[in-house]
Design a protein around this motif. Structure first.
Motif, mmCIF file in Angstrom:
data_model
loop_
_atom_site.group_PDB
_atom_site.id
_atom_site.type_symbol
_atom_site.label_atom_id
_atom_site.label_comp_id
_atom_site.label_asym_id
_atom_site.label_seq_id
_atom_site.Cartn_x
_atom_site.Cartn_y
_atom_site.Cartn_z
ATOM 1 N N SER A 31 0.830 -1.206 0.000
ATOM 2 C CA SER A 31 0.000 0.000 0.000
ATOM 3 C C SER A 31 0.861 1.250 0.000
ATOM 4 O O SER A 31 0.578 2.220 -0.717
ATOM 5 N N LEU A 32 1.927 1.228 0.815
ATOM 6 C CA LEU A 32 2.837 2.370 0.856
ATOM 7 C C LEU A 32 3.498 2.593 -0.499
ATOM 8 O O LEU A 32 3.569 3.728 -0.999
ATOM 9 N N VAL A 33 3.967 1.500 -1.106
ATOM 10 C CA VAL A 33 4.605 1.596 -2.427
ATOM 11 C C VAL A 33 3.629 2.146 -3.457
ATOM 12 O O VAL A 33 3.966 3.038 -4.252
ATOM 13 N N LEU A 34 2.411 1.656 -3.452
ATOM 14 C CA LEU A 34 1.412 2.126 -4.416
ATOM 15 C C LEU A 34 1.049 3.584 -4.178
ATOM 16 O O LEU A 34 0.872 4.357 -5.132
ATOM 17 N N PRO A 161 6.796 -7.137 -2.000
ATOM 18 C CA PRO A 161 6.485 -6.036 -2.916
ATOM 19 C C PRO A 161 7.697 -5.176 -3.261
ATOM 20 O O PRO A 161 7.783 -4.625 -4.372
ATOM 21 N N LEU A 162 8.653 -5.068 -2.330
ATOM 22 C CA LEU A 162 9.866 -4.297 -2.635
ATOM 23 C C LEU A 162 10.683 -4.974 -3.725
ATOM 24 O O LEU A 162 11.354 -4.302 -4.516
ATOM 25 N N LEU A 163 10.631 -6.286 -3.769
ATOM 26 C CA LEU A 163 11.326 -7.013 -4.823
ATOM 27 C C LEU A 163 10.775 -6.634 -6.191
ATOM 28 O O LEU A 163 11.527 -6.506 -7.169
ATOM 29 N N MET A 164 9.478 -6.426 -6.268
ATOM 30 C CA MET A 164 8.865 -6.007 -7.530
ATOM 31 C C MET A 164 9.378 -4.641 -7.975
ATOM 32 O O MET A 164 9.590 -4.393 -9.163
ATOM 33 N N VAL A 165 9.581 -3.748 -6.996
ATOM 34 C CA VAL A 165 10.101 -2.412 -7.320
ATOM 35 C C VAL A 165 11.491 -2.517 -7.933
ATOM 36 O O VAL A 165 11.855 -1.742 -8.830
ATOM 37 N N ALA A 170 9.860 1.218 -13.887
ATOM 38 C CA ALA A 170 9.066 2.144 -13.077
ATOM 39 C C ALA A 170 7.634 2.264 -13.589
ATOM 40 O O ALA A 170 6.685 2.424 -12.807
ATOM 41 N N SER A 171 7.454 2.168 -14.905
ATOM 42 C CA SER A 171 6.122 2.314 -15.486
ATOM 43 C C SER A 171 5.191 1.165 -15.127
ATOM 44 O O SER A 171 3.966 1.291 -15.232
ATOM 45 N N ALA A 176 2.516 -4.310 -11.211
ATOM 46 C CA ALA A 176 3.287 -5.474 -10.744
ATOM 47 C C ALA A 176 3.131 -5.676 -9.239
ATOM 48 O O ALA A 176 2.929 -6.800 -8.767
ATOM 49 N N VAL A 177 3.208 -4.590 -8.486
ATOM 50 C CA VAL A 177 3.066 -4.687 -7.032
ATOM 51 C C VAL A 177 1.650 -5.112 -6.653
ATOM 52 O O VAL A 177 1.455 -5.957 -5.773
ATOM 53 N N SER A 178 0.659 -4.566 -7.339
ATOM 54 C CA SER A 178 -0.734 -4.906 -7.031
ATOM 55 C C SER A 178 -1.014 -6.384 -7.262
ATOM 56 O O SER A 178 -1.516 -7.096 -6.377
ATOM 57 N N VAL A 179 -0.677 -6.863 -8.446
ATOM 58 C CA VAL A 179 -0.984 -8.254 -8.801
ATOM 59 C C VAL A 179 -0.176 -9.224 -7.950
ATOM 60 O O VAL A 179 -0.714 -10.195 -7.397
#
Length: 230
Positions: A31-34, A161-165, A170-171, A176-179
């Motif tokens: 949630s924070l990342v999003l 989720p940080l791994l996805m970042v 970036a686009s 990616a984080v949501s799914v």
């Protein structure tokens, strides 16, 4: 033929803390990342915010679990001390109390009195702790175990989720984080249910729904602030 039952109740203490930690790690960090990504921040800023959230969240979970479970342990110890005093000062009344408990559970008066008498002779405090207070060794509060389980699984959950970042452009960070986070939550729900011997589908659906709601609301706030700032 021996019949060996595989019960899961002894796992409830650490399992509750572990599931809470992992679930909170995934949901809060995703949630924070999003939320940060929705403002148009760079990948570096998103990652910094996420790592800060991981460290702060893990420490908060550890402290919160330790304090709350310590309070439970303090209450249990205080109740046991009171019960011990009552057993020393008025054992007849305590035996009658135990007898009444067993009668309520379905034993006839004579058998209930016999069971209470034998248990009092064997381990009076243990019998009253278990049958009067509902305190048992398997379910006793363990603050350190709860704190370590919660903090460790929070960090693992937050790292996902940080791994996805780190690995996606970036686009594509938000999608990616949501799914991936929803998939991780579904897996967490299923694994925790399996560890506790509960239905996997219901647990997976429950944690996925609330995780999706949290991420959607946070992304919405981030988008709103991004628009206003722009």
């Amino acid at each position: 033929m021996k019949h060996k039952e595989q019960h899961k109740t002894h796992r409830t203490g650490w399992l509750r803390a572990a599931v809470l930690g992992a679930n909170d790690g995934i949901v809060s960090t995703a949630s924070l990342v999003l939320g940060v990504a929705a403002t148009g921040a760079s990948a570096e800023n998103i990652l910094v915010a996420g790592v800060a959230g991981l460290v702060a969240g893990a420490m908060s979970m550890a402290a919160g679990e330790y304090v709350s479970v310590s309070s439970q342990a303090d209450t249990e110890r205080a109740d046991l001390r009171r019960e011990q005093t009552e057993l020393e000062n008025n054992p007849e009344s305590e035996q009658a109390e135990l007898t009444a408990i067993y009668i309520k559970r379905g034993l006839d008066a004579e058998l209930a009195s016999s069971v209470a008498s034998q248990l009092m002779e064997h381990d009076a405090l243990g019998a009253h702790a278990r049958d009067e207070l509902g305190i048992s060794e398997a379910l006793a509060a363990r603050p350190v175990h709860a704190a370590l389980a919660s903090a460790g699984t929070f960090a693992v959950g937050a790292a996902l989720p940080l791994l996805m970042v780190l690995i996606v452009p970036a686009s594509l960070v938000m999608s990616a984080v949501s799914v991936s986070s929803l998939i991780f939550l579904a897996l967490l729900g299923s694994l925790s249910a399996k560890a506790g011997g509960a239905p996997a589908f219901l647990a997976a659906r429950r944690v996925t729904f609330w995780g999706a709601l949290a991420m959607a609301l946070t992304a919405g706030v981030g988008t709103l602030f991004g628009v206003v700032a722009g």
